[in-house]
Design a protein around this motif. Structure first.
Motif, PDB file in Angstrom:
ATOM      1  N   ASN A 189       0.741  -1.122   0.031  1.00 39.34           N
ATOM      2  CA  ASN A 189      -0.094  -0.057  -0.056  1.00 39.34           C
ATOM      3  C   ASN A 189       0.969   1.194  -0.094  1.00 39.34           C
ATOM      4  N   PHE A 190       1.215   1.526  -1.208  1.00 43.43           N
ATOM      5  CA  PHE A 190       2.078   2.733  -1.394  1.00 43.43           C
ATOM      6  C   PHE A 190       1.550   4.074  -0.976  1.00 43.43           C
ATOM      7  N   LEU A 191       0.251   4.008  -1.319  1.00 46.12           N
ATOM      8  CA  LEU A 191      -0.497   5.302  -0.918  1.00 46.12           C
ATOM      9  C   LEU A 191      -0.294   5.809   0.563  1.00 46.12           C
ATOM     10  N   ALA A 192      -0.217   4.761   1.346  1.00 46.56           N
ATOM     11  CA  ALA A 192      -0.114   5.025   2.701  1.00 46.56           C
ATOM     12  C   ALA A 192       1.255   4.894   3.443  1.00 46.56           C
ATOM     13  N   ALA A 193       2.364   5.068   2.366  1.00 47.11           N
ATOM     14  CA  ALA A 193       3.567   4.782   2.750  1.00 47.11           C
ATOM     15  C   ALA A 193       4.061   5.690   3.408  1.00 47.11           C
ATOM     16  N   GLY A 194       4.685   5.782   4.627  1.00 42.94           N
ATOM     17  CA  GLY A 194       5.364   7.058   5.509  1.00 42.94           C
ATOM     18  C   GLY A 194       4.236   7.503   6.719  1.00 42.94           C
ATOM     19  N   GLU A 195       2.879   7.125   6.612  1.00 47.79           N
ATOM     20  CA  GLU A 195       1.985   7.514   7.720  1.00 47.79           C
ATOM     21  C   GLU A 195       2.323   7.166   8.854  1.00 47.79           C
ATOM     22  N   ALA A 196       2.781   5.924   9.429  1.00 49.73           N
ATOM     23  CA  ALA A 196       3.004   5.581  10.408  1.00 49.73           C
ATOM     24  C   ALA A 196       4.314   6.179  11.148  1.00 49.73           C
ATOM     25  N   SER A 197       5.510   6.250  10.540  1.00 51.80           N
ATOM     26  CA  SER A 197       6.426   6.862  10.840  1.00 51.80           C
ATOM     27  C   SER A 197       6.262   8.427  10.923  1.00 51.80           C
ATOM     28  N   SER A 198       5.380   9.134  10.217  1.00 50.37           N
ATOM     29  CA  SER A 198       5.080  10.438  10.166  1.00 50.37           C
ATOM     30  C   SER A 198       4.326  10.598  11.305  1.00 50.37           C
ATOM     31  N   ARG A 199       3.386   9.833  11.872  1.00 47.71           N
ATOM     32  CA  ARG A 199       2.674  10.202  12.884  1.00 47.71           C
ATOM     33  C   ARG A 199       3.525   9.944  14.261  1.00 47.71           C
ATOM     34  N   LEU A 200       4.557   8.998  14.375  1.00 46.99           N
ATOM     35  CA  LEU A 200       5.394   8.977  15.313  1.00 46.99           C
ATOM     36  C   LEU A 200       6.384  10.199  15.366  1.00 46.99           C
ATOM     37  N   ALA A 257      15.163  17.872  18.182  1.00 43.05           N
ATOM     38  CA  ALA A 257      15.261  17.555  16.913  1.00 43.05           C
ATOM     39  C   ALA A 257      16.301  16.399  16.377  1.00 43.05           C
ATOM     40  N   PRO A 258      17.533  16.371  16.852  1.00 48.48           N
ATOM     41  CA  PRO A 258      18.446  15.362  16.307  1.00 48.48           C
ATOM     42  C   PRO A 258      17.923  13.700  16.501  1.00 48.48           C
ATOM     43  N   LEU A 259      17.209  13.581  17.528  1.00 45.42           N
ATOM     44  CA  LEU A 259      16.491  12.490  18.239  1.00 45.42           C
ATOM     45  C   LEU A 259      15.313  12.227  17.061  1.00 45.42           C
ATOM     46  N   ILE A 260      14.764  13.257  17.009  1.00 48.06           N
ATOM     47  CA  ILE A 260      13.335  13.039  16.126  1.00 48.06           C
ATOM     48  C   ILE A 260      13.727  12.672  14.740  1.00 48.06           C
ATOM     49  N   ARG A 261      14.871  13.396  14.076  1.00 48.25           N
ATOM     50  CA  ARG A 261      15.177  13.083  13.001  1.00 48.25           C
ATOM     51  C   ARG A 261      15.716  11.644  13.033  1.00 48.25           C
ATOM     52  N   ARG A 262      16.409  11.082  14.027  1.00 44.98           N
ATOM     53  CA  ARG A 262      16.911   9.526  13.743  1.00 44.98           C
ATOM     54  C   ARG A 262      15.889   8.668  13.839  1.00 44.98           C
ATOM     55  N   VAL A 263      14.838   8.963  14.713  1.00 46.09           N
ATOM     56  CA  VAL A 263      13.642   8.118  14.960  1.00 46.09           C
ATOM     57  C   VAL A 263      12.966   7.775  13.645  1.00 46.09           C
ATOM     58  N   ALA A 264      12.594   9.211  13.135  1.00 50.80           N
ATOM     59  CA  ALA A 264      11.810   9.445  11.719  1.00 50.80           C
ATOM     60  C   ALA A 264      12.451   8.654  10.658  1.00 50.80           C
ATOM     61  N   VAL A 265      13.660   8.682  10.477  1.00 53.63           N
ATOM     62  CA  VAL A 265      14.346   7.882   9.367  1.00 53.63           C
ATOM     63  C   VAL A 265      14.371   6.403   9.594  1.00 53.63           C
ATOM     64  N   ALA A 266      14.806   5.981  10.914  1.00 54.19           N
ATOM     65  CA  ALA A 266      14.949   4.498  11.289  1.00 54.19           C
ATOM     66  C   ALA A 266      13.131   3.840  10.764  1.00 54.19           C
ATOM     67  N   ALA A 267      12.203   4.589  11.485  1.00 58.37           N
ATOM     68  CA  ALA A 267      11.140   4.228  11.389  1.00 58.37           C
ATOM     69  C   ALA A 267      10.285   4.121  10.026  1.00 58.37           C
ATOM     70  N   TYR A 268      10.795   5.132   9.377  1.00 55.80           N
ATOM     71  CA  TYR A 268      10.271   5.238   7.818  1.00 55.80           C
ATOM     72  C   TYR A 268      10.868   4.235   7.072  1.00 55.80           C
ATOM     73  N   GLU A 269      12.312   3.777   7.114  1.00 58.28           N
ATOM     74  CA  GLU A 269      12.883   2.598   6.460  1.00 58.28           C
ATOM     75  C   GLU A 269      12.340   1.496   6.841  1.00 58.28           C
ATOM     76  N   ALA A 270      12.125   1.119   8.068  1.00 61.53           N
ATOM     77  CA  ALA A 270      11.176   0.078   8.396  1.00 61.53           C
ATOM     78  C   ALA A 270       9.899  -0.197   8.037  1.00 61.53           C
TER      79      ALA A 270
END
Length: 143
Positions: free
Chosen positions: A11-22, A33-46
């Motif tokens: 479901n590529f239409l929903a891609a990134g929704e979960a990591s964005s909400r986190l 901000a540095p912690l949020i960036r690391r979390v966002a990248v890791a969550a998005y890739e997963a």
């Protein structure tokens, strides 16, 4: 605080929704901000790995003042060779996924770079579980 998001494979239409909400939750709480960036990248890739490779999965997060722990658990094909999958540029994504601009083989290496603790458990034909821990290196008392 605990969060849980369902991720639907392909479901590529929903891609990134979960990591964005986190990410937005962490911003609302006031994490640096540095912690949020690391979390966002890791969550998005997963999340993207689940969308690309799995039938379905879940992204879960446990947020404390000192750590953000993320679990990505999917029902999918599993990872046949974790050592190869950890190499930058190695990908098993099919051509149609690459033509959409995904599946460049940077997901797991990027997760490892952004996390303080990274664990993979995979079973062929069953699925993959990732555990990612990011420490808050700023004074947790300031949250």
């Amino acid at each position: 605080m605990s969060l849980e998001f369902t991720v639907e494979g392909k479901n590529f239409l929903a891609a990134g929704e979960a990591s964005s909400r986190l990410k937005h939750t962490l911003q609302h709480i006031g994490f640096p901000a540095p912690l949020i960036r690391r979390v966002a990248v890791a969550a998005y890739e997963a999340e993207m790995n689940m969308i690309i490779h799995a039938d379905r999965g879940a992204l879960k997060a446990e947020i404390t003042p000192k750590t953000v722990t993320i679990w990505a658990e999917d029902e999918g094909p599993g990872i046949p060779n974790i050592e190869l999958a950890m190499q930058e540029g190695y990908s098993t994504a099919p051509d149609y996924i690459r033509e959409m601009g995904f599946g460049a083989g940077m997901g797991l290496p990027n997760i490892k770079k952004c996390t303080d603790i990274f664990e993979i458990n995979t079973t062929i034909g069953v699925g993959t579980k990732l555990k990612m821990v990011i420490f808050n290196k700023q004074d947790p008392g300031s949250l």
